[in-house]
Design a protein around this motif. Structure first.
Motif, PDB file in Angstrom:
ATOM      1  N   GLN A 205      33.859  19.975  41.524  1.00 33.31           N
ATOM      2  CA  GLN A 205      32.496  20.511  41.596  1.00 33.31           C
ATOM      3  C   GLN A 205      32.177  21.030  42.998  1.00 33.31           C
ATOM      4  OE1 GLN A 205      30.001  17.268  40.199  1.00 33.31           O
ATOM      5  NE2 GLN A 205      31.122  17.163  38.274  1.00 33.31           N
ATOM      6  N   ALA A 206      32.799  20.439  43.983  1.00 31.97           N
ATOM      7  CA  ALA A 206      32.588  20.884  45.365  1.00 31.97           C
ATOM      8  C   ALA A 206      33.415  22.122  45.693  1.00 31.97           C
ATOM      9  CB  ALA A 206      32.947  19.762  46.340  1.00 31.97           C
ATOM     10  N   GLY A 207      34.343  22.471  44.790  1.00 30.99           N
ATOM     11  CA  GLY A 207      35.223  23.603  45.054  1.00 30.99           C
ATOM     12  C   GLY A 207      36.538  23.207  45.684  1.00 30.99           C
ATOM     13  N   GLY A 208      36.811  21.897  45.743  1.00 31.45           N
ATOM     14  CA  GLY A 208      38.041  21.410  46.344  1.00 31.45           C
ATOM     15  C   GLY A 208      39.107  21.106  45.317  1.00 31.45           C
ATOM     16  N   ASP A 209      40.234  20.565  45.786  1.00 30.44           N
ATOM     17  CA  ASP A 209      41.323  20.176  44.894  1.00 30.44           C
ATOM     18  C   ASP A 209      42.250  19.217  45.630  1.00 30.44           C
ATOM     19  OD1 ASP A 209      42.938  20.035  42.635  1.00 30.44           O
ATOM     20  OD2 ASP A 209      42.920  22.204  42.318  1.00 30.44           O
ATOM     21  N   TYR A 210      43.140  18.593  44.877  1.00 38.43           N
ATOM     22  CA  TYR A 210      44.104  17.657  45.453  1.00 38.43           C
ATOM     23  C   TYR A 210      45.273  18.392  46.099  1.00 38.43           C
ATOM     24  CZ  TYR A 210      41.864  13.853  42.813  1.00 38.43           C
ATOM     25  OH  TYR A 210      40.967  12.934  42.322  1.00 38.43           O
ATOM     26  N   VAL A 211      45.814  19.338  45.342  1.00 36.46           N
ATOM     27  CA  VAL A 211      46.973  20.108  45.800  1.00 36.46           C
ATOM     28  C   VAL A 211      46.835  21.540  45.293  1.00 36.46           C
ATOM     29  CG1 VAL A 211      48.522  18.093  45.744  1.00 36.46           C
ATOM     30  CG2 VAL A 211      48.348  19.584  43.738  1.00 36.46           C
ATOM     31  N   LYS A 212      47.644  22.417  45.844  1.00 33.87           N
ATOM     32  CA  LYS A 212      47.770  23.761  45.287  1.00 33.87           C
ATOM     33  C   LYS A 212      49.253  24.082  45.177  1.00 33.87           C
ATOM     34  CE  LYS A 212      47.539  26.390  49.662  1.00 33.87           C
ATOM     35  NZ  LYS A 212      46.828  27.472  50.394  1.00 33.87           N
ATOM     36  N   GLN A 213      49.598  24.827  44.146  1.00 31.11           N
ATOM     37  CA  GLN A 213      50.998  25.192  43.957  1.00 31.11           C
ATOM     38  C   GLN A 213      51.324  26.372  44.857  1.00 31.11           C
ATOM     39  OE1 GLN A 213      52.129  25.223  39.891  1.00 31.11           O
ATOM     40  NE2 GLN A 213      54.308  25.071  40.391  1.00 31.11           N
ATOM     41  N   GLU A 214      52.446  26.255  45.521  1.00 31.32           N
ATOM     42  CA  GLU A 214      52.843  27.303  46.463  1.00 31.32           C
ATOM     43  C   GLU A 214      54.342  27.491  46.378  1.00 31.32           C
ATOM     44  OE1 GLU A 214      52.935  27.282  51.156  1.00 31.32           O
ATOM     45  OE2 GLU A 214      50.874  27.645  50.470  1.00 31.32           O
ATOM     46  N   GLY A 215      54.753  28.592  45.792  1.00 31.55           N
ATOM     47  CA  GLY A 215      56.172  28.886  45.693  1.00 31.55           C
ATOM     48  C   GLY A 215      56.933  27.844  44.915  1.00 31.55           C
ATOM     49  N   ASP A 216      57.781  27.131  45.610  1.00 32.62           N
ATOM     50  CA  ASP A 216      58.682  26.182  44.960  1.00 32.62           C
ATOM     51  C   ASP A 216      58.127  24.761  44.890  1.00 32.62           C
ATOM     52  OD1 ASP A 216      58.659  25.845  47.668  1.00 32.62           O
ATOM     53  OD2 ASP A 216      60.796  25.411  47.855  1.00 32.62           O
ATOM     54  N   GLY A 217      56.882  24.568  45.254  1.00 31.12           N
ATOM     55  CA  GLY A 217      56.345  23.211  45.243  1.00 31.12           C
ATOM     56  C   GLY A 217      54.841  23.178  45.387  1.00 31.12           C
ATOM     57  N   PHE A 218      54.352  22.052  45.918  1.00 30.52           N
ATOM     58  CA  PHE A 218      52.918  21.845  46.060  1.00 30.52           C
ATOM     59  C   PHE A 218      52.552  21.571  47.511  1.00 30.52           C
ATOM     60  CE2 PHE A 218      53.968  20.765  41.720  1.00 30.52           C
ATOM     61  CZ  PHE A 218      52.916  21.297  40.976  1.00 30.52           C
ATOM     62  N   VAL A 219      51.339  21.970  47.864  1.00 31.35           N
ATOM     63  CA  VAL A 219      50.786  21.711  49.197  1.00 31.35           C
ATOM     64  C   VAL A 219      49.546  20.844  49.032  1.00 31.35           C
ATOM     65  CG1 VAL A 219      49.707  22.738  51.224  1.00 31.35           C
ATOM     66  CG2 VAL A 219      51.615  23.908  50.093  1.00 31.35           C
ATOM     67  N   PRO A 220      49.437  19.687  49.697  1.00 32.57           N
ATOM     68  CA  PRO A 220      48.238  18.855  49.580  1.00 32.57           C
ATOM     69  C   PRO A 220      47.034  19.540  50.227  1.00 32.57           C
ATOM     70  CG  PRO A 220      49.695  17.978  51.266  1.00 32.57           C
ATOM     71  CD  PRO A 220      50.448  19.086  50.592  1.00 32.57           C
ATOM     72  N   THR A 221      45.863  19.402  49.593  1.00 37.58           N
ATOM     73  CA  THR A 221      44.667  20.114  50.084  1.00 37.58           C
ATOM     74  C   THR A 221      43.449  19.193  50.170  1.00 37.58           C
ATOM     75  OG1 THR A 221      44.165  20.820  47.803  1.00 37.58           O
ATOM     76  CG2 THR A 221      45.429  22.339  49.168  1.00 37.58           C
ATOM     77  N   LEU A 222      43.669  17.952  50.544  1.00 34.85           N
ATOM     78  CA  LEU A 222      42.548  17.013  50.656  1.00 34.85           C
ATOM     79  C   LEU A 222      41.816  17.130  51.986  1.00 34.85           C
ATOM     80  CD1 LEU A 222      44.113  13.818  49.044  1.00 34.85           C
ATOM     81  CD2 LEU A 222      42.435  15.359  48.027  1.00 34.85           C
ATOM     82  N   ASN A 223      42.439  17.771  52.966  1.00 36.11           N
ATOM     83  CA  ASN A 223      41.828  17.877  54.298  1.00 36.11           C
ATOM     84  C   ASN A 223      40.966  19.134  54.403  1.00 36.11           C
ATOM     85  OD1 ASN A 223      43.982  19.628  54.131  1.00 36.11           O
ATOM     86  ND2 ASN A 223      44.667  19.311  56.239  1.00 36.11           N
ATOM     87  N   THR A 224      40.051  19.301  53.468  1.00 34.47           N
ATOM     88  CA  THR A 224      39.178  20.484  53.441  1.00 34.47           C
ATOM     89  C   THR A 224      37.721  20.055  53.476  1.00 34.47           C
ATOM     90  OG1 THR A 224      39.091  20.522  51.022  1.00 34.47           O
ATOM     91  CG2 THR A 224      40.863  21.770  52.068  1.00 34.47           C
ATOM     92  N   LYS A 225      36.866  20.970  53.854  1.00 38.00           N
ATOM     93  CA  LYS A 225      35.436  20.650  53.914  1.00 38.00           C
ATOM     94  C   LYS A 225      34.870  20.393  52.521  1.00 38.00           C
ATOM     95  CE  LYS A 225      33.845  25.516  53.979  1.00 38.00           C
ATOM     96  NZ  LYS A 225      33.206  25.486  52.655  1.00 38.00           N
ATOM     97  N   GLU A 226      35.472  21.032  51.503  1.00 38.81           N
ATOM     98  CA  GLU A 226      34.984  20.826  50.134  1.00 38.81           C
ATOM     99  C   GLU A 226      35.217  19.390  49.673  1.00 38.81           C
ATOM    100  OE1 GLU A 226      35.748  25.146  50.693  1.00 38.81           O
ATOM    101  OE2 GLU A 226      36.960  23.341  51.040  1.00 38.81           O
ATOM    102  N   VAL A 227      36.422  18.870  49.910  1.00 40.19           N
ATOM    103  CA  VAL A 227      36.710  17.488  49.523  1.00 40.19           C
ATOM    104  C   VAL A 227      35.867  16.527  50.358  1.00 40.19           C
ATOM    105  CG1 VAL A 227      38.488  15.720  49.320  1.00 40.19           C
ATOM    106  CG2 VAL A 227      39.041  18.100  48.773  1.00 40.19           C
ATOM    107  N   ALA A 228      35.704  16.836  51.631  1.00 37.46           N
ATOM    108  CA  ALA A 228      34.875  15.994  52.506  1.00 37.46           C
ATOM    109  C   ALA A 228      33.436  15.955  52.008  1.00 37.46           C
ATOM    110  CB  ALA A 228      34.933  16.514  53.939  1.00 37.46           C
ATOM    111  N   GLU A 229      32.943  17.090  51.515  1.00 39.59           N
ATOM    112  CA  GLU A 229      31.571  17.138  51.018  1.00 39.59           C
ATOM    113  C   GLU A 229      31.420  16.264  49.778  1.00 39.59           C
ATOM    114  OE1 GLU A 229      28.078  20.506  50.318  1.00 39.59           O
ATOM    115  OE2 GLU A 229      30.168  21.131  50.546  1.00 39.59           O
ATOM    116  N   ALA A 230      32.414  16.289  48.896  1.00 39.35           N
ATOM    117  CA  ALA A 230      32.358  15.460  47.692  1.00 39.35           C
ATOM    118  C   ALA A 230      32.395  13.972  48.043  1.00 39.35           C
ATOM    119  CB  ALA A 230      33.522  15.814  46.770  1.00 39.35           C
ATOM    120  N   MET A 231      33.278  13.604  48.976  1.00 40.27           N
ATOM    121  CA  MET A 231      33.388  12.203  49.366  1.00 40.27           C
ATOM    122  C   MET A 231      32.105  11.728  50.053  1.00 40.27           C
ATOM    123  SD  MET A 231      36.311  11.273  48.217  1.00 40.27           S
ATOM    124  CE  MET A 231      36.035   9.622  48.835  1.00 40.27           C
TER     125      MET A 231
END
Length: 433
Positions: A205-231
């Motif tokens: 709902q904040a526009g964040g996510d846990y990870v994003k798929q990038e090429g051959d794998g995943f990149v973690p995306t918890l260090n964003t302002k969107e996830v921080a806003e939700a927390m």
């Protein structure tokens, strides 16, 4: 004459005994991760299948320590043929090496299952490892009588939910003259990663996510302002005492009684709790409202129940017949348990030929269907989501429990932990290594 009669008798016995052996072989074993409220629904389902096919079904059912029992059975080579479990359990069971891939073309009626449900059955390698049998989204159960007494509208945004939680906590909505009610029931426990499970909808709902798929794998995306806003938003509910006491250690098994007993007024859950909440506190005082819009819009966790074919299967043909029955209109409707007052195994049907509104005849179910269709988010298809849910559940719990913690700093550290876990699963993008 006697010799011929004896020969005929022996031949008849051989045919008869062969038939008996075949009949005995026509059985399958099914383990199901269900609560006690669903046992009778599972029995109705398997009884109907046996009546239709002649294949008997041996069942084992438990709502607790299911993963541990599976692990012990795998070690002891006593696994069943089929397991009914959460869709998100796929990765963990794959890592155990116990799953067979699914050939949908060999499952009758597979073409009638929705594409989104099949998408949830795919692993990160693109292969299908389960047959989806149920889908679900989440919504807010709200004490309608409390809300109307206080003259507040149904909440549609984070701000609305916050105002409602404050009113439920501070304005004596039950009228007993005591300060004994709270806004939102929050399961913040680390158990089974509940804190992560609960926070997922709010992160999206904040526009964040846990990870994003990038090429051959995943990149973690918890260090964003969107996830921080939700927390930060949800931590405010706990730190400002708008959630029930002990929220930080609560599971959903703990939060449900707080809502049923009138301690809390907002309860986020799936449609499987409708029968229980109709019984207590009562259908007339509870309403179902779509999840709120955060900065990134409306979003809800999408989950499901799937049937997994195990490598230990002894009769693949019989097992496939059971899988086909589970997704058939008849099997779906039996498992929906409409009118039984029991917790259904099938919440939202995956078979496109089954009309939810016609079966349920209850507009509350349509809130969940609309949410699933328009705003549902499945968990990322990493190899083992269960492990990441555990890591993030512990991290989110730590943030929610510390009212003065630096949320951004904590998320940065948690993001690195998720990267380590992804690396251990050989799923971390090369760009992060």
């Amino acid at each position: 004459m006697q010799r011929n009669s004896l020969k005929a008798l022996l031949m008849g016995c051989a045919i008869c005994c062969g038939s008996i052996a075949t009949a005995e072989a026509e059985s399958i074993s099914v383990w199901s991760r269900q609560t006690d409220e669903s046992i009778s629904v599972l029995k109705a389902l398997t009884d109907a299948f046996t009546a239709e096919s002649g294949i008997t079904v041996e069942t084992f059912n438990t709502g607790i320590d299911f993963e541990q029992r599976l692990a012990r059975a795998a070690a002891g080579r006593t696994l069943p043929d089929i397991v009914l479990n959460d869709t998100t359990a796929m990765g963990q069971m794959r890592q155990m090496g116990i799953l067979e891939t699914i050939d949908a073309s060999k499952i009758d009626g597979s073409q009638d299952v929705s594409a989104s449900a099949w998408d949830g059955a795919k692993a990160n390698d693109g292969k299908i490892y389960s047959v989806p049998i149920s889908a679900q989204s989440f919504a807010m159960f709200i004490r309608k009588d409390w809300r109307e007494k206080l003259g507040l509208p149904q909440p549609k945004t984070w701000e609305d939910v916050r105002k409602l939680a404050e009113a439920f906590t501070n304005k004596d909505p039950d009228g007993n003259g005591k300060a004994d009610t709270f806004g939102m029931a929050i399961p913040g426990s680390t158990t089974r990663g509940y804190a992560s499970w609960f926070m997922s909808s709010f992160i999206w709902q904040a526009g964040g996510d846990y990870v994003k798929q990038e090429g051959d794998g995943f990149v973690p995306t918890l260090n964003t302002k969107e996830v921080a806003e939700a927390m930060t938003y949800m931590r405010g509910m706990i730190c400002d005492k708008l959630a029930q006491p002990g929220a930080i250690n609560a599971t959903t098994g703990d939060t449900l009684p707080t809502f049923r007993s009138g301690q809390t007024g907002i309860f986020v859950s799936g449609p499987y709790h409708i029968p229980q909440l109709d019984a207590e506190p009562g259908k007339d005082v509870v309403e179902v409202v779509m999840m709120p819009a955060g900065p990134g819009g409306v979003a809800s966790l999408a989950e499901g129940t799937s049937a997994y074919l195990l490598k230990s299967v002894k009769n693949v043909e019989a097992a496939n017949k059971f899988l086909a029955f589970l997704i058939s209109p008849k099997g779906q409707e039996i498992a929906m348990a409409q009118g039984s007052g029991k917790t259904p195994i099938v919440r939202l049907p995956v078979n496109n030929k089954v009309d939810v509104n016609k079966v349920r005849n209850d507009p509350r179910w349509m809130v969940f269907k609309e949410t699933f269709d328009k705003y549902g988010h499945y968990m990322p298809a990493v190899p083992n989501w269960t492990a990441i849910r555990t890591v993030t559940g512990e991290g989110f719990n730590r943030i929610l429990a510390q009212c003065d913690a630096d949320v951004a700093k904590e998320l940065e550290a948690l993001n690195k932990q998720v990267a380590i876990e992804l690396s251990g699963q050989d799923a971390l993008s090369a760009s992060q290594q």
